[in-house]
Design an enzyme around this catalytic site. Structure first.
Site, PDB file in Angstrom:
ATOM      1  N   ASP A  53      -2.732 -26.037 -22.597  1.00  0.00           N
ATOM      2  CA  ASP A  53      -1.591 -26.643 -21.918  1.00  0.00           C
ATOM      3  C   ASP A  53      -1.691 -28.163 -21.843  1.00  0.00           C
ATOM      4  OD1 ASP A  53      -3.525 -27.085 -19.904  1.00  0.00           O
ATOM      5  OD2 ASP A  53      -2.968 -25.272 -18.841  1.00  0.00           O
ATOM      6  N   ASP A  55      -8.513 -28.070 -16.924  1.00  0.00           N
ATOM      7  CA  ASP A  55      -8.444 -28.183 -15.462  1.00  0.00           C
ATOM      8  C   ASP A  55      -8.785 -26.892 -14.731  1.00  0.00           C
ATOM      9  OD1 ASP A  55      -6.254 -26.720 -16.197  1.00  0.00           O
ATOM     10  OD2 ASP A  55      -4.789 -27.878 -15.048  1.00  0.00           O
ATOM     11  N   GLY A  78       0.811  -1.205   0.000  1.00  0.00           N
ATOM     12  CA  GLY A  78       0.000   0.000   0.000  1.00  0.00           C
ATOM     13  C   GLY A  78       0.848   1.260   0.000  1.00  0.00           C
ATOM     14  N   ASP A 127      -3.855 -10.509 -11.746  1.00  0.00           N
ATOM     15  CA  ASP A 127      -3.682  -9.282 -10.960  1.00  0.00           C
ATOM     16  C   ASP A 127      -4.352  -8.127 -11.698  1.00  0.00           C
ATOM     17  OD1 ASP A 127      -2.719  -7.005  -9.606  1.00  0.00           O
ATOM     18  OD2 ASP A 127      -0.811  -7.981  -9.147  1.00  0.00           O
ATOM     19  N   SER A 163       3.448  -6.429  -3.967  1.00  0.00           N
ATOM     20  CA  SER A 163       2.742  -5.189  -4.290  1.00  0.00           C
ATOM     21  C   SER A 163       3.702  -4.013  -4.139  1.00  0.00           C
ATOM     22  CB  SER A 163       1.502  -5.042  -3.407  1.00  0.00           C
ATOM     23  OG  SER A 163       0.701  -3.973  -3.818  1.00  0.00           O
ATOM     24  N   ASP A 217      -8.226 -22.965 -21.860  1.00  0.00           N
ATOM     25  CA  ASP A 217      -7.898 -23.930 -20.811  1.00  0.00           C
ATOM     26  C   ASP A 217      -7.087 -25.109 -21.333  1.00  0.00           C
ATOM     27  OD1 ASP A 217      -7.773 -25.511 -18.559  1.00  0.00           O
ATOM     28  OD2 ASP A 217      -9.905 -25.439 -18.108  1.00  0.00           O
ATOM     29  N   HIS A 271      -4.108 -10.297  -6.991  1.00  0.00           N
ATOM     30  CA  HIS A 271      -3.035  -9.430  -6.519  1.00  0.00           C
ATOM     31  C   HIS A 271      -2.384 -10.026  -5.271  1.00  0.00           C
ATOM     32  CE1 HIS A 271      -0.646  -5.903  -6.096  1.00  0.00           C
ATOM     33  NE2 HIS A 271      -1.181  -5.577  -4.933  1.00  0.00           N
TER      34      HIS A 271
END
Length: 577
Positions: free
Chosen positions: A296, A300, A134, A458, A219, A293, A495
Site C-alpha cells: 500500500d 507500517d 453469540g 476475523d 457478529s 505490508d 472479530h
C-alpha cells in the site's frame, strides 16, 4: 400489502414532480407505488426530536395495552448513572418487559422474549434496535453499541434503544434449540415481534413514533441486522452491519472442520492449540507482513491491500518449513498440510465448499485468534450445531461438546443444517440466514442505507464471505451498489474489535448522515486504542504504533494508500484509491 406512510415527512425525492407528489400523498401511497422511481433516488428527511411525556414511573401503566406484552418496570435512570467510554449518558427511562410468554410443548421449558428499552428524556426522534451477539439469551444493556470500540453509542446520541434476549434465557445455553419456536425466534421472528411493539412503546412515551429507525450489531448482531434488512426492510431506514455471521451455521461447521484439522497435528491430543502455537502464528503473521505490508506504499505494520496480499503470499514458500523439531520459527510440513485447507476453505469429503476461505493477514498472531480457532469449535460451535442448527438435534443428556466436534462427519453436519422434519419445519439455513441475501431492492427503494464493516483478521466469520456477498449485491445493481450500501474492510482487526488494528470508529453518526442528509461515507476515520483511550485500551496494539494512530477505512474495493509524505501515524496522509 401496502406500507403505511410513517408519521413524519417521510421521503423527499431530488427534484420531485409536485403534482405527482400531491396525488400520491392524498391517496396514501408511497412515491415508489406512484411511479416516483423516475424522479431519482429517495432522500429520507431528518428526524425531529421530542421530550418524554409524563413521568417515567407512570409509563408502565400506560403501556398495559401493548399486544402480547408484559411490562415489568419503568424507572428513571438519572444522568451519569450509566456511562459509555467515560461519557455520562443523559437522564432516560428504562422500560423492561417480556413478550410472547409460553411453555414449550416440546421440552417443557418456559420461554419469552425478554427486552429492555432506554428512552432518553430529550429524544432525537430515532429508534435503534440493538442486535446482540453469540446465541443471545441475555438482555444486554441497551446503549446502542455495534462493536468496533466506539466512544459513542446510539443512546448517548439521543436514540431510543431496544435490546433483547431473542426469545430465550441464557441459563438454557444452546439447549433452547430443542424447542422449534425458540429456534425461529432466535433466527428472525423475535425481531418481527419486537419491532412493532417498540414503535408503539415509543409512540406512547413521546406522543409520536420514531421518524427514523436503525438496526445495528456485530457478529450474530450483524447477522440479525442483515436478516432484518432482508425480512423487515419496510420497518428500518439504516443498518450498521458488523462482522456478519449471515451464514452462521456454515461458519460453525467450518470451525469444527478446522478443529479436526488441528487435532491431526496437535502435540498434545487433549489441547488442539498445540497444533499451531502463539509463536508459530506470530511467525506466519510476520511472514505475511514481510510479503504484503509495503503493497500500500508504506511499511507500517498493516496490510491495506488485502486482495493483492492473497496473490503475493504463500504459506508453502513464504513460511520456513521445519527441518528439525518445531521451535516456533517454522511450520512442519505436516502442519502446513493440515492448516492450509482451513484458510482455503472447509470442504466436504467430495471437495464441495462448506463455507468461505479466510485471508492471510497481520492479525493472525493476535492473542484473540486462539479462542476462535481452538476453544470455540469445542465449547461453542459444538452446542450451536448440535442443538440449535442441526435436524434432528443431539440429545441433551450426555452431550459432550469436544467429542461431538472432533468425531462428527462434516458431510453429515452439512446435510443436517439443511434438513427439516415434522417438528423442525425450517432448516437452520432458512431461519438463520437472510433470504435472497444479495437482493436489497426493498432497502434501496425506500431510501434505506447500509454500512457494513468486517475485520480482515476475523477468525470465525470470514471477511471473504462478506466480500463475496457485497460483490453479489453490486452485481445485482448494475455493478455498483455504493448508492445505498458500502462495505469497509478493517485491516488487522479480529472479530468485531481487537488485533493490531485501528478498530475504533463511529458508524452511528455516519449512517444517520447518509440516511437523513444524503452524505455518503467516502471513508471512515478509524483510530487505535492505545494508552488512555476512553473506549478501552486494545492490549494487542503494537508497541511501535502511536497510541492514537489513525487510518481511513475505505469502501470496497478501494484501498488506503500512503500519499508518499507526512506522518504515517495520521489518516490524513493516506487516501482511498
Amino acid at each position: 400489502m401496502r406500507r403505511p406512510m410513517p408519521s413524519h415527512a417521510t421521503v423527499q425525492r431530488r427534484q420531485p414532480r409536485r403534482g405527482v407528489l400531491a396525488i400520491c400523498t392524498a391517496a396514501g401511497l408511497s412515491l415508489t407505488a406512484c411511479g416516483g422511481s423516475d424522479d431519482g433516488p429517495v432522500q429520507l428527511s431528518p428526524a425531529t426530536g421530542a421530550t418524554l411525556s409524563g413521568a417515567c414511573t407512570e409509563l408502565a401503566a400506560k403501556l398495559g395495552t401493548l399486544s402480547n406484552t408484559s411490562i415489568t418496570a419503568s424507572t428513571t435512570v438519572p444522568a451519569g448513572t450509566l456511562k459509555v467510554a467515560g461519557n455520562d449518558v443523559p437522564e432516560h427511562c428504562l422500560v423492561t418487559g417480556k413478550m410472547a410468554q409460553r411453555t414449550s410443548t416440546v421440552d417443557g421449558q418456559s420461554y419469552a422474549i425478554g427486552f429492555e428499552m432506554r428512552l432518553p428524556k430529550a429524544w432525537n426522534g430515532r429508534f435503534y434496535h440493538q442486535g446482540n451477539g453469540g446465541i443471545d439469551g441475555s438482555v444486554v444493556t441497551a446503549t446502542g453499541s455495534f462493536g468496533g470500540g466506539p466512544t459513542t453509542h446510539a443512546l448517548l446520541q439521543g436514540f431510543a434503544v431496544l435490546s433483547s434476549d431473542a426469545g430465550h434465557a441464557g441459563s438454557l445455553g444452546p439447549t433452547f434449540g430443542i424447542d422449534p419456536q425458540a429456534r425461529l425466534d432466535y433466527g428472525y421472528q423475535a425481531v418481527g415481534k419486537l419491532t412493532p411493539m417498540a414503535k408503539s412503546l415509543i409512540q406512547t412515551a413521546y406522543g409520536k413514533g420514531p421518524d427514523r429507525s436503525y438496526f445495528g450489531g456485530c457478529s450474530n448482531g450483524g447477522r440479525h441486522t442483515m436478516v432484518t434488512a432482508a425480512r423487515y426492510a419496510d420497518q428500518y431506514d439504516g443498518y450498521v452491519v458488523g462482522a456478519p455471521g449471515f451464514n452462521l451455521p456454515k461458519a460453525a461447521v467450518a470451525n469444527i472442520f478446522g478443529a479436526q484439522r488441528y487435532a491431526t497435528v496437535a502435540t498434545n491430543p487433549a489441547d488442539v492449540s498445540t497444533a499451531f502455537t502463539a509463536a508459530e502464528r506470530a511467525t506466519v503473521a510476520n511472514a505475511v507482513l514481510a510479503k504484503c505490508d509495503a503493497l500500500d506504499g508504506v511499511t507500517d505494520g498493516l496490510v491495506q491491500d488485502t486482495t493483492a496480499c492473497q496473490k503475493a503470499f504463500s504459506l508453502a514458500t513464504d513460511v520456513p518449513t521445519c527441518t528439525a523439531e518445531r521451535n516456533g520459527s517454522c511450520l512442519s510440513a505436516a502442519q502446513k498440510t493440515a492448516i492450509a485447507p482451513i484458510f482455503s476453505g472447509a470442504t466436504t469429503s467430495t471437495g464441495a465448499a462448506v463455507y468461505a476461505s479466510f485471508p492471510y493477514d497481520s492479525g493472525l498472531g493476535a492473542a484473540g485468534i486462539a479462542f476462535w480457532e481452538f476453544t470455540a469449535p469445542l465449547a461453542l460451535d459444538s452446542g450451536a450445531v448440535g442443538m440449535i442448527f442441526k435436524v434432528p438435534p443431539e440429545p441433551v443428556a450426555g452431550f459432550n461438546g469436544p467429542v461431538f466436534s472432533l468425531t462428527s462427519s462434516i458431510d453429515t453436519l452439512v446435510a443436517q443444517i439443511n434438513a427439516t422434519n415434522a417438528t423442525y419445519t425450517e432448516s437452520a439455513m432458512s431461519f438463520m440466514t437472510p433470504p435472497n441475501p444479495t437482493d436489497l431492492s426493498k432497502v434501496k427503494s425506500r431510501g434505506g442505507k447500509m454500512i457494513v464493516y468486517h475485520g480482515v483478521s476475523d477468525a470465525i466469520f470470514s471477511v471473504n464471505d462478506t466480500t463475496s456477498w457485497y460483490e453479489g449485491v453490486s452485481a445485482a445493481n448494475n455493478g455498483d451498489a455504493t448508492g445505498f450500501a458500502r462495505f469497509f474492510r478493517v485491516p488487522g482487526m479480529g472479530h468485531c474489535s481487537g488485533g493490531p488494528a485501528t478498530d475504533q470508529f463511529d458508524l452511528v453518526s455516519a449512517i444517520v448522515a447518509w440516511v437523513e442528509q444524503g452524505k455518503a461515507p467516502d471513508s471512515i476515520t478509524a483510530t487505535a486504542r492505545g494508552a488512555g483511550n476512553a473506549g478501552g485500551v486494545n492490549a494487542e496494539l503494537p508497541a511501535a504504533w502511536s497510541a492514537s494512530r489513525s487510518r481511513p477505512l475505505c469502501p470496497y474495493p478501494k484501498v488506503a494508500r500512503y500519499k508518499g509524505t507526512g506522518d504515517v501515524e495520521s489518516a490524513g496522509n493516506f487516501s482511498c484509491q
